[in-house]
Write a protein that holds these residues in place. Structure first.
Motif, PDB file in Angstrom:
ATOM      1  N   GLN A   1       0.734  -1.594   0.146  1.00 46.94           N
ATOM      2  CA  GLN A   1       0.000  -0.039  -0.033  1.00 46.94           C
ATOM      3  C   GLN A   1       1.441   1.213  -0.048  1.00 46.94           C
ATOM      4  OE1 GLN A   1      -3.077   0.023  -0.647  1.00 46.94           O
ATOM      5  NE2 GLN A   1      -3.368  -2.581  -0.375  1.00 46.94           N
ATOM      6  N   SER A   2       0.651   2.276  -1.015  1.00 44.78           N
ATOM      7  CA  SER A   2       0.995   3.476  -1.244  1.00 44.78           C
ATOM      8  C   SER A   2       0.889   4.231  -0.294  1.00 44.78           C
ATOM      9  CB  SER A   2       1.876   3.312  -2.570  1.00 44.78           C
ATOM     10  OG  SER A   2       2.613   4.521  -3.010  1.00 44.78           O
ATOM     11  N   ASP A   3       0.964   5.541   0.589  1.00 40.21           N
ATOM     12  CA  ASP A   3       0.441   6.040   1.033  1.00 40.21           C
ATOM     13  C   ASP A   3       0.935   7.450   0.425  1.00 40.21           C
ATOM     14  OD1 ASP A   3       2.951   6.606   2.551  1.00 40.21           O
ATOM     15  OD2 ASP A   3       1.520   6.117   4.370  1.00 40.21           O
ATOM     16  N   GLY A   4       1.834   8.037  -0.447  1.00 39.72           N
ATOM     17  CA  GLY A   4       2.741   9.285  -0.381  1.00 39.72           C
ATOM     18  C   GLY A   4       3.725   9.589   0.967  1.00 39.72           C
ATOM     19  N   GLN A   5       3.949   9.097   1.746  1.00 37.40           N
ATOM     20  CA  GLN A   5       5.085   8.833   2.950  1.00 37.40           C
ATOM     21  C   GLN A   5       5.655   8.198   3.463  1.00 37.40           C
ATOM     22  OE1 GLN A   5       3.969  11.934   4.547  1.00 37.40           O
ATOM     23  NE2 GLN A   5       2.363  12.152   3.205  1.00 37.40           N
ATOM     24  N   ARG A   6       5.513   6.901   2.774  1.00 36.56           N
ATOM     25  CA  ARG A   6       6.824   6.198   2.531  1.00 36.56           C
ATOM     26  C   ARG A   6       7.379   5.987   1.364  1.00 36.56           C
ATOM     27  NH1 ARG A   6       1.946   2.091   3.232  1.00 36.56           N
ATOM     28  NH2 ARG A   6       1.937   2.696   5.733  1.00 36.56           N
ATOM     29  N   PRO A   7       8.349   5.229   1.652  1.00 39.82           N
ATOM     30  CA  PRO A   7       9.092   5.272   0.471  1.00 39.82           C
ATOM     31  C   PRO A   7       8.639   4.295   0.134  1.00 39.82           C
ATOM     32  CG  PRO A   7      10.803   4.805   2.282  1.00 39.82           C
ATOM     33  CD  PRO A   7       9.336   5.362   3.296  1.00 39.82           C
ATOM     34  N   GLU A   8       8.651   4.330  -1.317  1.00 37.99           N
ATOM     35  CA  GLU A   8       8.237   3.280  -2.914  1.00 37.99           C
ATOM     36  C   GLU A   8       9.110   2.826  -3.798  1.00 37.99           C
ATOM     37  OE1 GLU A   8       5.794   5.576  -5.281  1.00 37.99           O
ATOM     38  OE2 GLU A   8       4.402   6.499  -3.752  1.00 37.99           O
ATOM     39  N   VAL A   9       8.737   1.402  -3.373  1.00 40.43           N
ATOM     40  CA  VAL A   9       9.980   0.859  -4.274  1.00 40.43           C
ATOM     41  C   VAL A   9       9.152  -0.097  -5.159  1.00 40.43           C
ATOM     42  CG1 VAL A   9      11.514  -1.084  -4.589  1.00 40.43           C
ATOM     43  CG2 VAL A   9      11.668   0.136  -2.188  1.00 40.43           C
ATOM     44  N   GLU A  10       9.695   0.159  -6.803  1.00 42.05           N
ATOM     45  CA  GLU A  10       9.183  -0.694  -8.003  1.00 42.05           C
ATOM     46  C   GLU A  10      10.124  -1.442  -8.622  1.00 42.05           C
ATOM     47  OE1 GLU A  10       6.812   1.457 -11.315  1.00 42.05           O
ATOM     48  OE2 GLU A  10       7.696   1.423 -11.353  1.00 42.05           O
ATOM     49  N   ALA A  11      10.124  -3.145  -8.076  1.00 43.99           N
ATOM     50  CA  ALA A  11      10.946  -3.783  -8.904  1.00 43.99           C
ATOM     51  C   ALA A  11      10.182  -4.316 -10.095  1.00 43.99           C
ATOM     52  CB  ALA A  11      11.099  -4.693  -8.062  1.00 43.99           C
ATOM     53  N   ARG A  12      10.950  -4.167 -11.203  1.00 47.46           N
ATOM     54  CA  ARG A  12      10.397  -4.586 -12.652  1.00 47.46           C
ATOM     55  C   ARG A  12      11.276  -6.010 -13.641  1.00 47.46           C
ATOM     56  NH1 ARG A  12       6.873  -1.524 -15.966  1.00 47.46           N
ATOM     57  NH2 ARG A  12       5.978   0.937 -14.592  1.00 47.46           N
ATOM     58  N   LEU A  13      10.720  -6.579 -13.691  1.00 47.40           N
ATOM     59  CA  LEU A  13      12.029  -7.577 -14.465  1.00 47.40           C
ATOM     60  C   LEU A  13      11.805  -7.342 -15.637  1.00 47.40           C
ATOM     61  CD1 LEU A  13      13.257 -10.367 -14.360  1.00 47.40           C
ATOM     62  CD2 LEU A  13      10.789 -11.680 -14.570  1.00 47.40           C
ATOM     63  N   ARG A  14      12.904  -7.003 -15.964  1.00 43.57           N
ATOM     64  CA  ARG A  14      12.823  -6.072 -17.830  1.00 43.57           C
ATOM     65  C   ARG A  14      13.314  -8.028 -18.448  1.00 43.57           C
ATOM     66  NH1 ARG A  14      14.084  -0.828 -18.006  1.00 43.57           N
ATOM     67  NH2 ARG A  14      13.391  -1.935 -20.289  1.00 43.57           N
ATOM     68  N   SER A  15      14.049  -8.289 -17.952  1.00 44.46           N
ATOM     69  CA  SER A  15      14.548  -9.685 -18.392  1.00 44.46           C
ATOM     70  C   SER A  15      14.189 -10.690 -17.866  1.00 44.46           C
ATOM     71  CB  SER A  15      16.024  -9.440 -18.955  1.00 44.46           C
ATOM     72  OG  SER A  15      15.927 -10.655 -19.776  1.00 44.46           O
ATOM     73  N   PHE A  16      14.258 -11.850 -18.443  1.00 41.31           N
ATOM     74  CA  PHE A  16      14.791 -13.353 -17.684  1.00 41.31           C
ATOM     75  C   PHE A  16      14.733 -14.599 -18.946  1.00 41.31           C
ATOM     76  CE2 PHE A  16      12.886 -17.360 -15.114  1.00 41.31           C
ATOM     77  CZ  PHE A  16      13.814 -17.290 -13.825  1.00 41.31           C
ATOM     78  N   LYS A  17      15.693 -14.669 -19.480  1.00 36.21           N
ATOM     79  CA  LYS A  17      16.104 -15.328 -20.414  1.00 36.21           C
ATOM     80  C   LYS A  17      17.203 -16.655 -20.657  1.00 36.21           C
ATOM     81  CE  LYS A  17      15.030 -10.853 -23.400  1.00 36.21           C
ATOM     82  NZ  LYS A  17      15.568 -10.352 -24.509  1.00 36.21           N
ATOM     83  N   PHE A  18      16.632 -17.571 -21.506  1.00 33.08           N
ATOM     84  CA  PHE A  18      17.476 -18.519 -21.478  1.00 33.08           C
ATOM     85  C   PHE A  18      17.341 -18.575 -22.977  1.00 33.08           C
ATOM     86  CE2 PHE A  18      18.447 -23.103 -22.106  1.00 33.08           C
ATOM     87  CZ  PHE A  18      19.901 -22.908 -21.822  1.00 33.08           C
ATOM     88  N   PHE A  19      18.438 -19.028 -23.704  1.00 35.95           N
ATOM     89  CA  PHE A  19      18.191 -19.462 -25.272  1.00 35.95           C
ATOM     90  C   PHE A  19      20.284 -19.752 -25.701  1.00 35.95           C
ATOM     91  CE2 PHE A  19      19.681 -14.639 -24.568  1.00 35.95           C
ATOM     92  CZ  PHE A  19      21.281 -14.478 -25.953  1.00 35.95           C
ATOM     93  N   ILE A  20      20.407 -20.480 -26.889  1.00 37.83           N
ATOM     94  CA  ILE A  20      20.921 -21.986 -27.376  1.00 37.83           C
ATOM     95  C   ILE A  20      21.253 -20.843 -28.317  1.00 37.83           C
ATOM     96  CG2 ILE A  20      21.829 -23.741 -27.700  1.00 37.83           C
ATOM     97  CD1 ILE A  20      19.581 -24.890 -26.019  1.00 37.83           C
ATOM     98  N   GLU A  21      22.347 -20.783 -28.192  1.00 34.36           N
ATOM     99  CA  GLU A  21      23.209 -19.916 -29.203  1.00 34.36           C
ATOM    100  C   GLU A  21      23.969 -21.610 -30.594  1.00 34.36           C
ATOM    101  OE1 GLU A  21      25.414 -15.941 -30.067  1.00 34.36           O
ATOM    102  OE2 GLU A  21      25.193 -16.338 -28.469  1.00 34.36           O
ATOM    103  N   SER A  22      23.809 -21.552 -32.123  1.00 31.32           N
ATOM    104  CA  SER A  22      24.442 -22.789 -32.343  1.00 31.32           C
ATOM    105  C   SER A  22      25.404 -22.339 -32.994  1.00 31.32           C
ATOM    106  CB  SER A  22      24.141 -22.689 -33.818  1.00 31.32           C
ATOM    107  OG  SER A  22      23.928 -21.862 -34.730  1.00 31.32           O
TER     108      SER A  22
END
Length: 188
Positions: free
Chosen positions: A95-116
């Motif tokens: 719950q954000s109330d504008g008084q307390r610190p806010e932390v936003e965590a965005r998962l930008r990448s979660f990848k697995f790939f195989i190159e030949s």
């Protein structure tokens, strides 16, 4: 004749898992060293999935084969972020109330790939989380990233995929909770 049959069947068996979908078992842990830096501070935590696609990758070489997914990654990420911040002494709410610190965590990448490659392939893992914190009109922004490449001769099985993705996510979580600049921003 048997040798010829074995030479044909063995590569097919080795790559058959490339055509079986895989769901990653997310077991990453926030290895936060307990402290009381956040004692008495309540933060509002929000986690967002900011990836281009929910598909983590494909099981075959060159982005071919069955999909790798991780449907539980956001639930696990939120739990581990809460656990890590609590280990640092913070009280965590959504719950954000504008008084307390806010932390936003965005998962930008979660990848697995195989190159030949010519004789080998490369298992590539990439995880990135962007943290944006806001407090008293000030902002903190940092992207935490873990990337790795491992040369291999065979297509990895599900357990190997899970291990590599979880190690990468754990590394990013460790970077977040080792960042004293972020911790000080939240309490100062």
């Amino acid at each position: 004749m048997r040798l010829l049959a074995f030479a044909i069947i063995l590569p097919l068996l080795a790559t058959s898992c490339a055509f079986t979908p895989h769901e990653v078992a997310v077991t990453a842990k926030a290895p936060a060293t307990p402290s009381d830096i956040g004692k008495g501070t309540t933060i509002a935590l929000e986690t967002l999935d900011d990836r281009e696609t929910l598909v983590v990758g494909q099981r075959g070489v060159g982005m071919q084969g069955a999909d790798i997914t991780a449907r539980q990654v956001m639930t696990a990420l939120k739990t581990q972020l809460e656990t890590g911040f609590r280990a640092k002494g913070f009280d965590v709410t959504d719950q954000s109330d504008g008084q307390r610190p806010e932390v936003e965590a965005r998962l930008r990448s979660f990848k697995f790939f195989i190159e030949s490659g010519f004789f080998t392939g490369a298992e590539n893992v990439d995880t990135a989380i962007a943290i944006e914190a806001r407090k008293n009109g000030k902002r903190f922004h940092q992207i935490y990233r873990s990337s790795s490449e491992n040369r291999t001769l065979v297509v990895p099985g599900g357990a190997t995929i899970d291990q590599k993705l979880n190690a990468s996510l754990t590394d990013v979580l460790q970077q977040i909770f080792a960042d004293n600049t972020l911790m000080r921003f939240l309490v100062d």
